[in-house]
Design an enzyme around this catalytic site. Structure first.
Site, PDB file in Angstrom:
ATOM      1  N   SER A  29       0.761  -1.495   0.201  1.00  0.00           N
ATOM      2  CA  SER A  29      -0.050  -0.095  -0.190  1.00  0.00           C
ATOM      3  C   SER A  29       0.749   1.230   0.142  1.00  0.00           C
ATOM      4  O   SER A  29       0.445   1.882   0.953  1.00  0.00           O
ATOM      5  CB  SER A  29      -1.015   0.368   1.451  1.00  0.00           C
ATOM      6  OG  SER A  29      -1.943  -0.656   1.588  1.00  0.00           O
ATOM      7  N   ARG A  30       2.188   1.049  -0.368  1.00  0.00           N
ATOM      8  CA  ARG A  30       3.042   2.052  -1.183  1.00  0.00           C
ATOM      9  C   ARG A  30       3.396   2.684   0.729  1.00  0.00           C
ATOM     10  O   ARG A  30       3.833   4.534   0.708  1.00  0.00           O
ATOM     11  CB  ARG A  30       2.197   3.420  -1.202  1.00  0.00           C
ATOM     12  CG  ARG A  30       2.130   3.269  -3.325  1.00  0.00           C
ATOM     13  CD  ARG A  30       3.629   2.199  -3.809  1.00  0.00           C
ATOM     14  NE  ARG A  30       3.064   2.270  -4.940  1.00  0.00           N
ATOM     15  CZ  ARG A  30       2.768   0.681  -5.522  1.00  0.00           C
ATOM     16  NH1 ARG A  30       2.945  -0.079  -4.851  1.00  0.00           N
ATOM     17  NH2 ARG A  30       2.400   0.641  -6.599  1.00  0.00           N
ATOM     18  N   LEU A  31       3.478   1.881   2.051  1.00  0.00           N
ATOM     19  CA  LEU A  31       3.853   2.734   3.104  1.00  0.00           C
ATOM     20  C   LEU A  31       4.609   1.519   3.020  1.00  0.00           C
ATOM     21  O   LEU A  31       5.375   1.080   4.788  1.00  0.00           O
ATOM     22  CB  LEU A  31       2.040   2.091   4.316  1.00  0.00           C
ATOM     23  CG  LEU A  31       0.999   2.512   4.162  1.00  0.00           C
ATOM     24  CD1 LEU A  31       0.541   1.924   4.871  1.00  0.00           C
ATOM     25  CD2 LEU A  31       1.242   3.913   4.894  1.00  0.00           C
TER      26      LEU A  31
END
Length: 234
Positions: free
Chosen positions: A206-208
């Site tokens: 989730s692009r975290l």
């Protein structure tokens, strides 16, 4: 087939998706080395052990005195107590820009392990003696190539082959030879990027992503710098 999907029209190419990163490990300021050079050493060796293709390939970004940037891939050759070393022709565009504006950025991207390392710093030329040691370790063909190439200059279709033939005749060796005395050209040598900032990036879902940044403490010596370490928001 690529995992990236696109939509196309006559005047637009739009990327719709990308692979999700999902690495099992984590990095934080509490579990990295106090020195970014030591941390890089660990990550580079892990990339090698993971069979990352060309872990030594690195994007080098330079800029003119007016701040106009350019980037290209080069080969990282050495990490010492001062910084990151690569070699090139001193008349090339990258070298001309480093003479005008002695700062550079490096970016390593190791896709197979979902890791990046970003380096910012000032640059210095290596001594002729340091460059000589490395140049002598190169194959005969690549040493001849350094003499033949007027890097970044416009050339005719046969110019490079002709210049290689001239170099082979001059030094009495062939590019295919295993041994031969081909000296270091005056216009060729190494640059060292002395880091003031280094960031380690680890891909997450989730692009975290995990991001840890080192900032050199102002006034600390190049040989034994001190660093502030922070976690950055993805």
């Amino acid at each position: 087939m690529s995992s990236v999907s696109v939509t196309e029209s006559a005047d637009c190419l739009q990327v719709q998706g990308h692979v999700q990163y999902d690495t099992p490990d984590h990095i934080t300021p509490s579990n990295v080395h106090t020195s970014p050079l030591e941390q890089f050493h660990v990550w580079f060796n892990q990339a090698r052990e993971a069979n990352v293709r060309e872990p030594d390939a690195v994007s080098l970004s330079t800029a003119t005195a007016l701040g106009i940037p350019s980037s290209r891939m080069v080969l990282f050759k050495q990490l010492d107590k001062r910084g990151f070393v690569f070699y090139t022709n001193y008349t090339s565009r990258k070298s001309r820009e480093l003479e005008e504006n002695p700062h550079a950025a490096l970016l390593f991207f190791w896709r197979e392990v979902s890791r990046q390392v970003r380096v910012l710093g000032r640059v210095e030329k290596l001594s002729k003696e340091e460059s000589e040691v490395y140049f002598r370790s190169r194959p005969v063909g690549t040493r001849l190539g350094a003499w033949a190439s007027r890097q970044s200059s416009v050339i005719g279709e046969d110019d490079l082959a002709n210049r290689l033939a001239e170099a082979q005749e001059r030094f009495g060796v062939q590019a295919s030879d295993k041994e031969g005395d081909v000296p270091l050209p005056d216009f060729w040598g190494g640059w060292r990027v002395i880091p003031s900032e280094v960031e380690f990036w680890l891909g997450k879902p989730s692009r975290l992503h995990d991001r840890v940044r080192y900032i050199r403490v102002e006034g600390s010596p190049d040989e034994q710098p001190r660093w502030m370490i922070d976690r950055l928001s993805p």
